[in-house]
Design a protein around this motif. Structure first.
Motif, mmCIF file in Angstrom:
data_model
loop_
_atom_site.group_PDB
_atom_site.id
_atom_site.type_symbol
_atom_site.label_atom_id
_atom_site.label_comp_id
_atom_site.label_asym_id
_atom_site.label_seq_id
_atom_site.Cartn_x
_atom_site.Cartn_y
_atom_site.Cartn_z
ATOM 1 N N ALA A 188 35.770 -11.650 -7.309
ATOM 2 C CA ALA A 188 35.317 -13.048 -7.384
ATOM 3 C C ALA A 188 36.098 -13.878 -6.385
ATOM 4 O O ALA A 188 36.906 -14.736 -6.750
ATOM 5 C CB ALA A 188 35.507 -13.582 -8.807
ATOM 6 N N VAL A 189 35.854 -13.621 -5.102
ATOM 7 C CA VAL A 189 36.645 -14.263 -4.049
ATOM 8 C C VAL A 189 35.824 -15.256 -3.223
ATOM 9 O O VAL A 189 36.207 -15.598 -2.110
ATOM 10 C CB VAL A 189 37.276 -13.204 -3.120
ATOM 11 N N GLY A 190 34.732 -15.737 -3.771
ATOM 12 C CA GLY A 190 33.922 -16.707 -3.050
ATOM 13 C C GLY A 190 32.533 -16.182 -2.749
ATOM 14 O O GLY A 190 32.137 -15.095 -3.205
ATOM 15 N N ARG A 191 31.793 -16.947 -1.934
ATOM 16 C CA ARG A 191 30.401 -16.629 -1.672
ATOM 17 C C ARG A 191 30.087 -16.835 -0.198
ATOM 18 O O ARG A 191 30.767 -17.609 0.494
ATOM 19 C CB ARG A 191 29.486 -17.515 -2.542
ATOM 20 N N VAL A 192 29.059 -16.144 0.271
ATOM 21 C CA VAL A 192 28.605 -16.283 1.657
ATOM 22 C C VAL A 192 27.116 -16.602 1.647
ATOM 23 O O VAL A 192 26.366 -16.097 0.801
ATOM 24 C CB VAL A 192 28.870 -15.001 2.468
ATOM 25 N N PRO A 193 26.641 -17.451 2.569
ATOM 26 C CA PRO A 193 25.220 -17.830 2.576
ATOM 27 C C PRO A 193 24.319 -16.666 2.953
ATOM 28 O O PRO A 193 24.693 -15.792 3.753
ATOM 29 C CB PRO A 193 25.167 -18.950 3.631
ATOM 30 N N ASN A 194 23.125 -16.651 2.366
ATOM 31 C CA ASN A 194 22.131 -15.609 2.641
ATOM 32 C C ASN A 194 21.299 -16.000 3.864
ATOM 33 O O ASN A 194 20.259 -16.653 3.737
ATOM 34 C CB ASN A 194 21.207 -15.425 1.428
ATOM 35 N N LEU A 195 21.747 -15.612 5.024
ATOM 36 C CA LEU A 195 21.059 -15.991 6.262
ATOM 37 C C LEU A 195 20.727 -14.795 7.152
ATOM 38 O O LEU A 195 19.964 -14.939 8.107
ATOM 39 C CB LEU A 195 21.934 -16.970 7.073
ATOM 40 N N ASP A 196 21.269 -13.631 6.846
ATOM 41 C CA ASP A 196 21.212 -12.512 7.786
ATOM 42 C C ASP A 196 19.817 -11.961 8.009
ATOM 43 O O ASP A 196 19.550 -11.353 9.052
ATOM 44 C CB ASP A 196 22.151 -11.388 7.324
ATOM 45 N N LYS A 197 18.876 -12.151 7.089
ATOM 46 C CA LYS A 197 17.529 -11.596 7.256
ATOM 47 C C LYS A 197 16.567 -12.550 7.974
ATOM 48 O O LYS A 197 15.411 -12.205 8.220
ATOM 49 C CB LYS A 197 16.932 -11.240 5.887
ATOM 50 N N LEU A 198 17.003 -13.755 8.307
ATOM 51 C CA LEU A 198 16.081 -14.796 8.754
ATOM 52 C C LEU A 198 15.781 -14.782 10.250
ATOM 53 O O LEU A 198 14.839 -15.456 10.685
ATOM 54 C CB LEU A 198 16.640 -16.181 8.381
ATOM 55 N N ASP A 199 16.567 -14.066 11.049
ATOM 56 C CA ASP A 199 16.405 -14.097 12.518
ATOM 57 C C ASP A 199 16.423 -15.540 13.027
ATOM 58 O O ASP A 199 15.514 -16.000 13.740
ATOM 59 C CB ASP A 199 15.107 -13.405 12.940
ATOM 60 N N LEU A 200 17.467 -16.255 12.668
ATOM 61 C CA LEU A 200 17.558 -17.682 13.007
ATOM 62 C C LEU A 200 17.564 -17.933 14.507
ATOM 63 O O LEU A 200 17.091 -18.987 14.970
ATOM 64 C CB LEU A 200 18.813 -18.278 12.379
ATOM 65 N N ASP A 201 18.088 -16.984 15.283
ATOM 66 C CA ASP A 201 18.140 -17.193 16.736
ATOM 67 C C ASP A 201 16.750 -17.342 17.339
ATOM 68 O O ASP A 201 16.555 -18.088 18.309
ATOM 69 C CB ASP A 201 18.888 -16.030 17.398
ATOM 70 N N LYS A 202 15.743 -16.683 16.735
ATOM 71 C CA LYS A 202 14.379 -16.787 17.265
ATOM 72 C C LYS A 202 13.764 -18.154 16.989
ATOM 73 O O LYS A 202 12.762 -18.524 17.599
ATOM 74 C CB LYS A 202 13.503 -15.683 16.678
ATOM 75 N N ALA A 203 14.360 -18.880 16.062
ATOM 76 C CA ALA A 203 13.880 -20.229 15.750
ATOM 77 C C ALA A 203 14.736 -21.306 16.418
ATOM 78 O O ALA A 203 14.445 -22.494 16.284
ATOM 79 C CB ALA A 203 13.894 -20.452 14.235
ATOM 80 N N GLY A 204 15.782 -20.894 17.117
ATOM 81 C CA GLY A 204 16.676 -21.871 17.729
ATOM 82 C C GLY A 204 17.527 -22.609 16.708
ATOM 83 O O GLY A 204 17.904 -23.767 16.919
ATOM 84 N N VAL A 205 17.844 -21.943 15.615
ATOM 85 C CA VAL A 205 18.643 -22.542 14.543
ATOM 86 C C VAL A 205 20.058 -21.980 14.616
ATOM 87 O O VAL A 205 20.260 -20.772 14.473
ATOM 88 C CB VAL A 205 18.028 -22.246 13.155
ATOM 89 N N LYS A 206 21.024 -22.855 14.800
ATOM 90 C CA LYS A 206 22.420 -22.426 14.895
ATOM 91 C C LYS A 206 23.051 -22.352 13.505
ATOM 92 O O LYS A 206 22.721 -23.127 12.620
ATOM 93 C CB LYS A 206 23.224 -23.393 15.776
ATOM 94 N N SER A 207 23.994 -21.409 13.368
ATOM 95 C CA SER A 207 24.702 -21.268 12.108
ATOM 96 C C SER A 207 26.092 -20.726 12.381
ATOM 97 O O SER A 207 26.394 -20.242 13.477
ATOM 98 C CB SER A 207 23.941 -20.335 11.158
ATOM 99 N N ASP A 208 26.943 -20.800 11.359
ATOM 100 C CA ASP A 208 28.265 -20.186 11.435
ATOM 101 C C ASP A 208 28.573 -19.536 10.089
ATOM 102 O O ASP A 208 27.670 -19.376 9.254
ATOM 103 C CB ASP A 208 29.337 -21.212 11.828
ATOM 104 N N ARG A 209 29.823 -19.181 9.848
ATOM 105 C CA ARG A 209 30.158 -18.476 8.610
ATOM 106 C C ARG A 209 29.887 -19.326 7.375
ATOM 107 O O ARG A 209 29.598 -18.801 6.298
ATOM 108 C CB ARG A 209 31.637 -18.080 8.636
#
Length: 464
Positions: free
Chosen positions: A253-274
């Motif tokens: 139980a050390v925290g959470r990470v956003p669920n973004l890895d399946k979205l192919d955000l780069d193809k939409a021009g959407v920037k993200s970070d950790r």
């Protein structure tokens, strides 16, 4: 491949996504909702709902049984499943299709700035809302992948009580589950690399930690985990310095990470970070068609924050109104017993921001008649005020999440402390502690003010 055109495409059927979909479709927009796993998201299935259901059962067991039996644990887990089942219809595919939302099951991925693909269908939308939530973080601890361990996503699948539960992480999730399992009869050891409840007011955190330790929970702080080993039923967690803790089960139980890895955000021009998707004050991403809310937006991981974000983007998308998300009025609660609730700035944060203009007022639960009547005098409310307004409130004690509600209203609407102090509350209630704190802010300005005393004497001299 089927092509669908819509006004709004919501990706993620958790709390925030469902709020956007329901609100938008009922106000006349065409809405497509995509969910790759379970409707209701983490909150319903693995988070807020099951954890609070388990805590409630554990509290009842602790009140009546000095020595819980394994059947108590099985009954508690049955209650968890029944609670989820009772709420599920409100978040179901059937309900949302009944509202007029087109629901598609599957994982979406962007193929261009204005299109996604999911389940063999291409969807073009005027606006996209990413509400994919988050998942449990799994740190790269040597040996962890080779032993059975749980996260909040698998914890509630247990049917048999752990004999000795090891927990890595002493944040809200770790400590809530530590207390629940301890009250249901498990031995519990919590291992934290820094400070337990390190993001909360240290005095308030100390009250919670003292209670947990009194209940027999072992909490080890400043202990960096170096290795995990052992075998099922005999697990080992080794920390820096060589100390090894052993137990039968392990919860990470050390925290959470956003669920973004399946979205192919780069193809939409959407920037993200950790932390999540990069958004502006209106929750719009680097692609003007795409918004992000809740955990995916990287600005906090609370169900109620996702719901608030939903309202912000609905105003922007449906009505074209300028809408900006604030975060200074978002409360959070750790639902241990006693609870710990916080809104706005802590004392240290307030002094750093406002310097000498800060006043601090602390009222103990032992000063409140209702708390005395119920024998629940542990804890306090601390008000941080600047120029007649609350900028932060911490509550630790019985029903702290309920007690803080008037200050959530005050900070959200920028009300003065005079509004809180002037409120008439039923007697006796625990909420009186908040009014008492507001009164403490005004007391020296009234009772220790020589000008006030001179005016009163003058009025008394001339009154008929």
């Amino acid at each position: 491949m089927t092509r669908i055109k819509t006004d709004i495409c919501v990706i993620g059927g958790g709390s925030g996504g469902l709020s956007v979909a329901a609100g938008a479709v009922q106000m006349g927009a065409r809405v497509v909702l995509i969910e790759g796993h379970k409707m209701g998201g983490d909150c319903l299935n693995y988070g807020c709902v099951p954890s609070k259901a388990l805590l409630a059962q554990a509290r009842q067991v602790a009140a009546r049984a000095a020595d819980p039996v394994p059947e108590d644990f099985r009954a508690a887990m049955a209650h968890v499943k029944a609670t989820i089942a009772a709420i599920e219809p409100h978040d179901s595919v059937e309900r949302f299709e009944g509202l007029g939302v087109q629901v598609i099951k599957g994982f979406a991925r962007f193929t261009s700035p204005s299109e996604i693909e999911v389940a063999g269908q291409t969807i073009t939308a005027r606006r996209f809302v990413i509400a994919t939530g988050s998942r449990a973080a799994v740190p790269p601890i040597p040996g962890l992948a080779d032993v059975p361990y749980m996260t909040n996503e698998t914890l509630f699948d247990q049917s048999e009580r752990p004999a000795h539960l090891l927990i890595i992480g002493a944040g809200p999730i770790g400590l809530e589950m530590a207390q629940a399992h301890r009250r249901l009869g498990s031995r519990v050891t919590v291992i934290e690399g820094a400070k337990a409840l390190g993001r909360d007011d240290p005095d308030a955190a100390a009250v919670v930690l003292a209670q947990l330790r009194r209940e027999g929970i072992e909490i080890i702080e400043d202990a960096q985990v170096e290795r995990v080993g052992g075998r099922p039923g005999a697990l080992e967690v080794q920390v820096k310095g060589g100390t090894i803790f052993t137990g039968t089960h392990l919860l990470v139980a050390v925290g959470r990470v956003p669920n973004l890895d399946k979205l192919d955000l780069d193809k939409a021009g959407v920037k993200s970070d950790r932390a999540g998707i990069t958004v502006d004050a209106g929750l719009r991403s680097t692609n003007k068609r795409v918004y992000a809310i809740g955990d995916a937006a990287g600005q906090g991981q609370f169900t109620h924050l996702a719901g608030y974000h939903a309202g912000v983007v609905i105003r922007a998308i449906l009505f074209g109104l300028p809408a900006r998300a604030r975060h200074d009025h978002i409360p959070h609660v750790t639902y241990t017993d006693p609870e710990l609730a916080q809104i706005g700035l802590t004392e240290a944060e307030a002094r750093k921001k406002y310097g000498g203009g800060v006043s601090v007022h602390r009222i103990g639960y032992d000063q409140i008649d209702r708390a005395q009547a119920e024998g629940r005098t542990q804890g306090f409310l601390q008000l941080i005020a600047v120029r007649g307004r609350a900028v932060g409130v911490t509550v630790v004690g019985a029903q702290a999440g309920e007690v803080i509600a008037p200050y959530a209203l005050a900070l959200a609407n920028r009300l003065k402390l005079s509004a809180v102090a002037g409120t008439v509350l039923p007697y006796p209630t625990l909420a009186e502690i908040g009014k008492r704190a507001a009164g403490a802010y005004f007391s020296p300005r009234l009772f220790d003010n020589m000008n006030v005393k001179r005016v009163v004497r003058l009025v008394q001299r001339w009154l008929p």
